[in-house]
Design a protein around this motif. Structure first.
Motif, mmCIF file in Angstrom:
data_model
loop_
_atom_site.group_PDB
_atom_site.id
_atom_site.type_symbol
_atom_site.label_atom_id
_atom_site.label_comp_id
_atom_site.label_asym_id
_atom_site.label_seq_id
_atom_site.Cartn_x
_atom_site.Cartn_y
_atom_site.Cartn_z
ATOM 1 N N GLU A 77 0.757 -1.236 0.046
ATOM 2 C CA GLU A 77 -0.135 0.007 -0.054
ATOM 3 C C GLU A 77 1.026 1.303 0.173
ATOM 4 O O GLU A 77 0.557 2.075 -0.734
ATOM 5 N N THR A 78 1.985 1.105 0.904
ATOM 6 C CA THR A 78 2.683 2.346 0.885
ATOM 7 C C THR A 78 3.452 2.556 -0.572
ATOM 8 O O THR A 78 3.705 3.828 -0.762
ATOM 9 N N ALA A 79 3.836 1.469 -1.121
ATOM 10 C CA ALA A 79 4.281 1.597 -2.419
ATOM 11 C C ALA A 79 3.366 2.237 -3.530
ATOM 12 O O ALA A 79 3.743 3.330 -4.135
ATOM 13 N N LYS A 80 2.158 2.118 -3.259
ATOM 14 C CA LYS A 80 1.301 2.852 -3.979
ATOM 15 C C LYS A 80 0.970 4.142 -3.845
ATOM 16 O O LYS A 80 0.961 5.263 -4.576
ATOM 17 N N VAL A 81 1.105 4.638 -2.415
ATOM 18 C CA VAL A 81 0.830 5.784 -1.977
ATOM 19 C C VAL A 81 2.040 6.534 -2.457
ATOM 20 O O VAL A 81 1.807 7.929 -2.672
ATOM 21 N N ARG A 82 3.218 6.144 -2.433
ATOM 22 C CA ARG A 82 4.459 7.024 -2.593
ATOM 23 C C ARG A 82 4.370 8.152 -3.598
ATOM 24 O O ARG A 82 4.695 9.135 -3.434
ATOM 25 N N PRO A 83 4.110 7.621 -4.901
ATOM 26 C CA PRO A 83 4.247 8.559 -6.111
ATOM 27 C C PRO A 83 3.293 9.688 -5.667
ATOM 28 O O PRO A 83 3.660 10.993 -5.989
ATOM 29 N N ILE A 84 2.175 9.438 -5.033
ATOM 30 C CA ILE A 84 1.078 10.595 -4.789
ATOM 31 C C ILE A 84 1.638 11.554 -3.744
ATOM 32 O O ILE A 84 1.609 12.844 -3.975
ATOM 33 N N GLN A 85 2.367 10.843 -2.766
ATOM 34 C CA GLN A 85 2.953 11.649 -1.529
ATOM 35 C C GLN A 85 3.996 12.744 -2.391
ATOM 36 O O GLN A 85 4.120 13.823 -1.867
ATOM 37 N N LYS A 86 4.716 12.038 -3.236
ATOM 38 C CA LYS A 86 5.802 12.782 -3.720
ATOM 39 C C LYS A 86 5.257 14.227 -4.447
ATOM 40 O O LYS A 86 5.814 15.153 -4.174
ATOM 41 N N ILE A 87 4.183 13.952 -4.934
ATOM 42 C CA ILE A 87 3.446 15.304 -5.944
ATOM 43 C C ILE A 87 2.772 16.141 -4.581
ATOM 44 O O ILE A 87 3.251 17.541 -4.781
ATOM 45 N N ILE A 88 2.656 15.705 -3.725
ATOM 46 C CA ILE A 88 1.856 16.509 -2.525
ATOM 47 C C ILE A 88 3.200 17.383 -1.902
ATOM 48 O O ILE A 88 2.946 18.549 -1.915
ATOM 49 N N ASP A 89 4.220 16.366 -1.694
ATOM 50 C CA ASP A 89 5.355 17.154 -1.114
ATOM 51 C C ASP A 89 5.886 18.210 -1.821
ATOM 52 O O ASP A 89 6.231 19.436 -1.484
ATOM 53 N N ALA A 90 5.988 17.942 -3.261
ATOM 54 C CA ALA A 90 6.236 18.874 -4.146
ATOM 55 C C ALA A 90 5.553 19.768 -4.235
ATOM 56 O O ALA A 90 5.976 21.289 -4.103
ATOM 57 N N HIS A 91 4.342 19.933 -4.143
ATOM 58 C CA HIS A 91 3.183 21.015 -4.180
ATOM 59 C C HIS A 91 3.433 21.856 -2.963
ATOM 60 O O HIS A 91 3.419 23.007 -2.865
ATOM 61 N N VAL A 92 3.394 20.995 -1.820
ATOM 62 C CA VAL A 92 3.687 21.746 -0.512
ATOM 63 C C VAL A 92 5.196 22.709 -0.584
ATOM 64 O O VAL A 92 4.988 23.889 -0.190
ATOM 65 N N THR A 93 6.048 22.143 -1.028
ATOM 66 C CA THR A 93 7.384 22.932 -0.968
ATOM 67 C C THR A 93 6.928 24.106 -1.989
ATOM 68 O O THR A 93 7.550 25.256 -1.539
ATOM 69 N N PHE A 94 6.196 23.947 -2.960
ATOM 70 C CA PHE A 94 6.135 25.039 -3.890
ATOM 71 C C PHE A 94 5.224 26.234 -3.256
ATOM 72 O O PHE A 94 5.538 27.375 -3.600
ATOM 73 N N THR A 95 4.311 25.957 -2.774
ATOM 74 C CA THR A 95 3.435 27.087 -1.824
ATOM 75 C C THR A 95 3.985 27.431 -0.848
ATOM 76 O O THR A 95 3.572 28.296 -0.109
ATOM 77 N N THR A 96 5.307 27.133 -0.497
ATOM 78 C CA THR A 96 5.886 27.759 0.833
ATOM 79 C C THR A 96 6.245 29.037 0.221
ATOM 80 O O THR A 96 6.676 29.302 -0.843
ATOM 81 N N THR A 97 6.150 30.496 0.996
ATOM 82 C CA THR A 97 6.511 31.496 0.633
ATOM 83 C C THR A 97 7.895 31.821 -0.208
ATOM 84 O O THR A 97 8.129 32.412 -1.031
ATOM 85 N N SER A 98 8.752 31.191 0.654
ATOM 86 C CA SER A 98 10.373 31.429 0.073
ATOM 87 C C SER A 98 10.518 30.608 -1.219
ATOM 88 O O SER A 98 11.316 31.272 -2.300
ATOM 89 N N ALA A 99 9.518 29.646 -1.362
ATOM 90 C CA ALA A 99 9.762 28.845 -2.703
ATOM 91 C C ALA A 99 9.291 29.906 -3.842
ATOM 92 O O ALA A 99 9.688 29.796 -5.238
ATOM 93 N N ILE A 100 8.228 30.275 -3.539
ATOM 94 C CA ILE A 100 7.611 31.153 -4.546
ATOM 95 C C ILE A 100 8.354 32.228 -4.828
ATOM 96 O O ILE A 100 8.616 32.513 -6.077
ATOM 97 N N HIS A 101 8.844 32.971 -3.893
ATOM 98 C CA HIS A 101 9.648 33.979 -4.175
ATOM 99 C C HIS A 101 11.050 33.674 -4.964
ATOM 100 O O HIS A 101 11.452 34.355 -5.965
ATOM 101 N N ASP A 102 11.501 32.667 -4.472
ATOM 102 C CA ASP A 102 12.894 32.037 -5.366
ATOM 103 C C ASP A 102 12.361 31.993 -6.937
ATOM 104 O O ASP A 102 13.119 32.281 -7.813
ATOM 105 N N PHE A 103 10.972 31.373 -6.895
ATOM 106 C CA PHE A 103 10.502 31.158 -8.314
ATOM 107 C C PHE A 103 10.350 32.426 -9.008
ATOM 108 O O PHE A 103 10.692 32.796 -10.363
ATOM 109 N N LEU A 104 9.751 33.425 -8.320
ATOM 110 C CA LEU A 104 9.164 34.608 -9.010
ATOM 111 C C LEU A 104 10.564 35.405 -9.683
ATOM 112 O O LEU A 104 10.494 36.080 -10.422
ATOM 113 N N LYS A 105 11.519 35.186 -8.810
ATOM 114 C CA LYS A 105 12.745 35.939 -8.800
ATOM 115 C C LYS A 105 13.365 35.619 -10.386
ATOM 116 O O LYS A 105 14.007 36.469 -10.765
#
Ligand code: SF4
Lengths: 188, 151
Positions: A10-38
């Motif tokens: 089950e965890t093997a199945k969940v993992r890719p989804i988790q990765k997407i969520i993680d990436a999403h969360v990282t992107f929506t932190t303020t500093s990540a957005i700022h770094d991207f916008l720069k």
């Protein structure tokens, strides 16, 4: 055993989804957005907004403080540059070190600086804040402001006239447009 | 009225041990006194001669000795009396004037911090002007070494 295997698959199945969520969360932190916008041209627009709303902290420290206060008064109408005096560090973008920094005052000044939200800039106004000025060899003043704050603009004079302070702000605006200020260069 | 300052000095000389004195002008006089007499003199001045205002306490460093300098004035007759009391640097203790002049407490705190003259009887010799890490360094003494030398 069977149960454990099942859980594992089950965890093997969940993992890719988790990765997407993680990436999403990282992107929506303020500093990540700022770094991207720069990296995008949008930063120019942001800078345009920032440079036209340089609110400074009314925090007079020496005789230069008098000049700083009257710069914010109606006669000079700094509002036309978007420069407005604020009385709380939480609402301010620019800290003007307007006078001598005594060793006793340093902790309080540091506290004010830490309370200001990013992005923030420092302007050194007057000889005292640049290098000690008349109090160069005093036992109680700090003469190397550069060591404690990321200073962008130095305005010499004892005290500098309000026109000079406005000139300093204009220079800071130019620096922000050119992305050469220390906040954007990450040199803080 | 011209000799009022001089009269004050003479009265002091009669009652207490005055080692040195000078009349600068009719109403500006100074006297060097024995440090252990300061409280008695202040009581005498305020009770009998109407010296009701302590305008400042300063200090000086003379190498082996520290000196406390008192400026005592009066609203009624306008004489400015300067009292100087030398105390040895090895044991710079002098009586506090707080029982006579309440505002002495502030000047004494300052003189204690910057010069290290200790005032016996001051209710609160707490830190006043120096930052905590500089306490006990006495920056106004002549042999103070802590000045910045960035060159
Ligand atoms: S630079 Fe001159 S005017 Fe400004 S705080 Fe120092 S002494 Fe005062």
């Amino acid at each position: 055993m069977g149960e454990v295997e099942g859980a594992g698959s089950e965890t093997a199945k969940v993992r890719p989804i988790q990765k997407i969520i993680d990436a999403h969360v990282t992107f929506t932190t303020t500093s990540a957005i700022h770094d991207f916008l720069k990296k995008t041209p949008l930063q120019d627009l942001i800078n345009w907004g920032r440079k036209n709303s340089l609110w400074f902290l009314t925090q007079p420290m020496g005789c230069c403080g008098i000049e700083m206060i009257c710069t914010g008064a109606p006669h000079y109408d700094t509002d036309r540059f978007g420069i407005i005096p604020r009385c709380s560090p939480r609402q301010a973008d620019v800290m003007i070190i307007s006078g001598y920094i005594t060793k006793k005052y340093m902790p309080a000044l540091k506290l004010l600086w830490d309370q200001m939200p990013e992005p923030k800039w420092v302007i050194c106004m007057g000889d005292c804040s640049i290098s000690g000025g008349p109090f160069w060899e005093s036992y109680s003043t700090i003469i190397n402001t550069e060591k404690y704050f990321p200073v962008d603009i130095y305005i010499p004079g004892c005290p500098p006239r309000p026109e000079q302070l406005i000139q300093g702000f204009v220079e800071l605006q130019k620096k922000i447009t050119a992305k050469q200020d220390r906040t954007q260069k990450g040199d803080t | 009225m011209n000799t009022t300052g001089e009269l004050t000095l003479n009265m002091l000389k009669e009652k207490f041990q005055v080692t040195e004195m000078r009349v600068e002008s009719p109403n500006r006089v100074w006297a060097r006194i024995a440090p252990d007499k300061i409280l008695a003199i202040a009581k005498f001045l305020s009770n009998e001669l109407e010296f009701d205002h302590l305008s400042s306490i300063a200090g000086a460093d003379y190498g082996e000795a520290l000196e406390a300098v008192y400026q005592i004035t009066a609203y009624s007759h306008g004489i400015v009396l300067t009292l100087k009391a030398k105390v040895p640097k090895s044991n710079p203790v002098i009586d506090s004037l707080t029982p006579v002049y309440w505002n002495a407490a502030w000047y004494e705190r300052e003189a204690y911090e910057l010069l290290g003259i200790s005032f016996r009887g001051n209710p609160n010799l707490a830190p006043l002007v120096l930052p905590a890490e500089m306490m006990g360094e006495y920056p106004l003494r002549k042999d103070y070494k802590g000045y910045p030398n960035p060159t």
